[in-house]
Design a protein around this motif. Structure first.
Motif, PDB file in Angstrom:
ATOM      1  N   UNK A 105      21.612  12.205  -2.563  1.00 61.79           N
ATOM      2  CA  UNK A 105      22.158  11.396  -2.415  1.00 61.79           C
ATOM      3  C   UNK A 105      21.415   9.767  -1.948  1.00 61.79           C
ATOM      4  N   UNK A 106      19.539  10.095  -0.935  1.00 63.12           N
ATOM      5  CA  UNK A 106      18.820   9.509  -0.513  1.00 63.12           C
ATOM      6  C   UNK A 106      17.948   8.693  -2.134  1.00 63.12           C
ATOM      7  N   UNK A 107      18.036   9.498  -3.403  1.00 61.21           N
ATOM      8  CA  UNK A 107      17.514   8.800  -4.046  1.00 61.21           C
ATOM      9  C   UNK A 107      18.362   8.338  -4.663  1.00 61.21           C
ATOM     10  N   UNK A 108      19.629   8.552  -5.299  1.00 63.29           N
ATOM     11  CA  UNK A 108      20.553   7.480  -5.747  1.00 63.29           C
ATOM     12  C   UNK A 108      20.498   6.035  -4.756  1.00 63.29           C
ATOM     13  N   UNK A 109      20.436   6.576  -3.494  1.00 67.07           N
ATOM     14  CA  UNK A 109      20.144   5.088  -2.704  1.00 67.07           C
ATOM     15  C   UNK A 109      18.959   4.182  -2.991  1.00 67.07           C
ATOM     16  N   UNK A 110      17.914   4.702  -2.906  1.00 67.31           N
ATOM     17  CA  UNK A 110      16.447   3.977  -3.039  1.00 67.31           C
ATOM     18  C   UNK A 110      16.188   3.620  -4.807  1.00 67.31           C
ATOM     19  N   UNK A 111      17.298   3.939  -5.465  1.00 64.49           N
ATOM     20  CA  UNK A 111      17.406   3.107  -6.767  1.00 64.49           C
ATOM     21  C   UNK A 111      17.929   2.380  -6.931  1.00 64.49           C
ATOM     22  N   UNK A 112      19.512   2.037  -6.162  1.00 63.24           N
ATOM     23  CA  UNK A 112      20.154   1.009  -5.995  1.00 63.24           C
ATOM     24  C   UNK A 112      19.689   0.272  -5.325  1.00 63.24           C
ATOM     25  N   UNK A 113      19.355   0.530  -4.010  1.00 66.32           N
ATOM     26  CA  UNK A 113      18.103  -0.362  -3.505  1.00 66.32           C
ATOM     27  C   UNK A 113      17.143  -1.643  -4.235  1.00 66.32           C
ATOM     28  N   UNK A 114      17.007  -0.997  -5.223  1.00 67.28           N
ATOM     29  CA  UNK A 114      15.814  -1.924  -6.057  1.00 67.28           C
ATOM     30  C   UNK A 114      16.215  -2.332  -7.015  1.00 67.28           C
ATOM     31  N   UNK A 115      18.034  -1.589  -7.037  1.00 64.95           N
ATOM     32  CA  UNK A 115      18.190  -2.797  -8.894  1.00 64.95           C
ATOM     33  C   UNK A 115      19.450  -4.016  -7.915  1.00 64.95           C
ATOM     34  N   UNK A 116      19.299  -3.976  -6.409  1.00 61.29           N
ATOM     35  CA  UNK A 116      20.270  -5.247  -5.677  1.00 61.29           C
ATOM     36  C   UNK A 116      21.634  -5.193  -6.030  1.00 61.29           C
ATOM     37  N   UNK A 117      22.947  -4.498  -6.327  1.00 63.55           N
ATOM     38  CA  UNK A 117      23.752  -4.434  -6.749  1.00 63.55           C
ATOM     39  C   UNK A 117      24.422  -5.682  -5.578  1.00 63.55           C
ATOM     40  N   UNK A 118      25.367  -6.056  -6.346  1.00 60.82           N
ATOM     41  CA  UNK A 118      26.159  -7.561  -5.211  1.00 60.82           C
ATOM     42  C   UNK A 118      26.789  -6.494  -4.898  1.00 60.82           C
ATOM     43  N   UNK A 119      27.002  -5.266  -3.684  1.00 63.63           N
ATOM     44  CA  UNK A 119      27.796  -4.743  -3.608  1.00 63.63           C
ATOM     45  C   UNK A 119      27.011  -4.431  -1.596  1.00 63.63           C
TER      46      UNK A 119
END
Ligand code: FAD
Length: 400
Positions: free
Chosen positions: A15-29
């Motif tokens: 979960x935390x690794x997914x969050x870290x990756x998503x934060x880098x991608x800066x999704x519009x969500x």
């Protein structure tokens, strides 16, 4: 237009690794992370806290070190179940949380296989409270010996001879001499016993490495008992050996014989086996493309033998990279990609300076394997917590 809600359940390896990756991608969500704790626990080191060779704060760090508050809302709460039709997550003592996309990474729970008395008298290596309980329990038993000199207070039994068992036993053999000195107990009465149904320990390694591990633990005082644990009550373990039911007296019994995925998976009505959902190639749940499940709650089939890959932090972190990509792709109506597991090897510690393992097809044992283990742990810490966390933890040394 309101932003979509992407909710991540569990701040573990997946979960935390997914969050870290998503934060880098800066999704519009809007990103929402939910965990019962406000810290990340390096679960792969829990056995050290259980044995008393490490403190809990050495293997945990604050989620604040990873969460970017501008993008992510953190909710500290215990998930009870997911209502897949209403697209809501139900928590204890908190209003339900709505999602458009959901990632489930709630990890494992001990599996007792219905063994009588296990939930009451067995101890398990599952999270910080459970390992703190083990450490205190062993110390209390040593203390009690002073009052009545009953030998079972000085016996620690471990059910199972797999990875977690060996890692715990390795640490315990290093801790016991310190406990003998601290509580001034009779060293000749102290026993560490490991009960396992088959003579074959560490099934994930080849026979030679497994035998090396068992031999090293025997040298440090671990006795191996062949038997299938069938019940436990206060101070007594029952096990089957051939046609006979035998007993073993032990003040402490630690169960490492099995785990299942989070009970939230069952409570949410997912099609599952032992709390694990057989996910689609892209990690989504059959019939629910908006839900991805990773880590110990998921089952991904190894095409080579048709069986699910063992649950490890290694696969959880690789799944996280794919899950972050796929969540972002869904948001952008782009195609998702399949998850492909790349086995990097595995190392089982046998105390601080010894280990057995296989890395990139190379078999390792002794000090080199132990160094490799620390490299892997530090790599996971860097990949999730980042360099700042590594510095805070003083983990640049191999003698952490
Ligand atoms: P976890 O990392 O366990 O995270 C689950 C998260 O969910 C936690 O943060 C928890 O607080 C949270 N959570 C759980 N339930 C709830 C709830 N109801 N509500 C809210 N939050 C909740 N694997 C390896 O690859 N290499 C190793 O050397 C290794 N050694 C191990 C040694 C030990 C002693 C143990 C126990 C395991 C070891 N493993 C190892 C296995 C590895 O730890 C797990 O496979 C890994 O932790 C799974 O990651 P995950 O993301 O699925 O869940």
């Amino acid at each position: 237009m309101t932003k979509k809600q992407m909710v991540i359940l569990g701040a573990g390896y997946g979960g935390l690794r997914t969050l870290k990756k998503l934060q880098k991608m800066k999704p519009n969500a809007d990103l929402i992370l939910i965990d019962k704790n406000n810290y990340h626990c390096e679960t792969t080191s829990l056995h050290e806290v259980a044995a008393g060779t490490a403190d809990s704060d050495e293997i945990c760090y604050s989620l604040n070190l990873v969460i970017d508050r501008k993008q992510t809302t953190f909710i500290q709460g215990t998930v009870q179940y997911v209502d897949k039709e209403a697209r809501r997550v139900f928590l204890r003592d908190h209003e339900p949380v709505a999602y458009d996309y959901l990632l489930v990474g709630l990890g494992f729970e001990p599996e007792y296989f219905g063994i009588k008395g296990m939930d009451r008298y067995g101890l398990s290596i599952a999270d910080i409270p459970s390992v703190t309980k083990i450490k205190k329990h062993i110390e209390n038993e040593f203390k009690k010996w002073k009052d009545d000199h009953r030998q079972e207070h000085l016996v620690v039994a471990v059910g199972g001879a797999g990875f977690t068992s060996f890692e715990f036993l390795g640490e315990l053999t290093q801790r016991i001499p310190k406990l003998i000195t601290k509580f001034q107990v009779d060293s000749s009465s102290v026993r560490i016993q490991c009960i396992e149904p088959t003579p074959r320990a560490l099934p994930m390694f080849n026979r030679k490495l497994a035998e090396y591990g068992a031999h090293k633990l025997s040298e440090s005082g671990v006795e191996f008992v062949i038997g299938r644990v069938s019940g436990i009550d206060a101070g007594q373990i029952y096990y089957r050996s051939g046609d006979q039911v035998k007993t073993l007296q032990a003040g402490t019994f630690v169960w490492t014989g099995g785990v299942s995925g989070s009970s939230v998976v069952r409570a949410s009505g997912f099609a599952q086996r032992r709390g694990r959902v057989a996910v689609n190639d892209d990690l989504s749940v059959p019939g629910h493309p908006e839900i991805l499940i990773i880590g110990d709650c998921s089952a991904v089939i190894n095409p080579e033998d048709g069986r699910p890959y063992p649950t490890t932090a290694q696969i959880a972190m690789q799944q996280a990279d794919c899950a972050a990509y796929n969540l972002n792709a869904m948001l952008e109506d782009a195609p998702t990609k399949p998850f492909v597991f790349k086995f990097m090897g595995t190392v089982c510690s046998l105390g601080r300076n010894d280990a057995v393992g296989e890395i990139m097809g190379r078999k390792l044992k002794g000090r080199p394997a132990s160094i490799m283990k620390k490299v892997i742990e530090n790599r996971s810490l860097a990949k999730i917590g980042g360099v700042e966390t590594m510095m805070k933890k003083g983990r640049f040394s191999l003698n952490k």
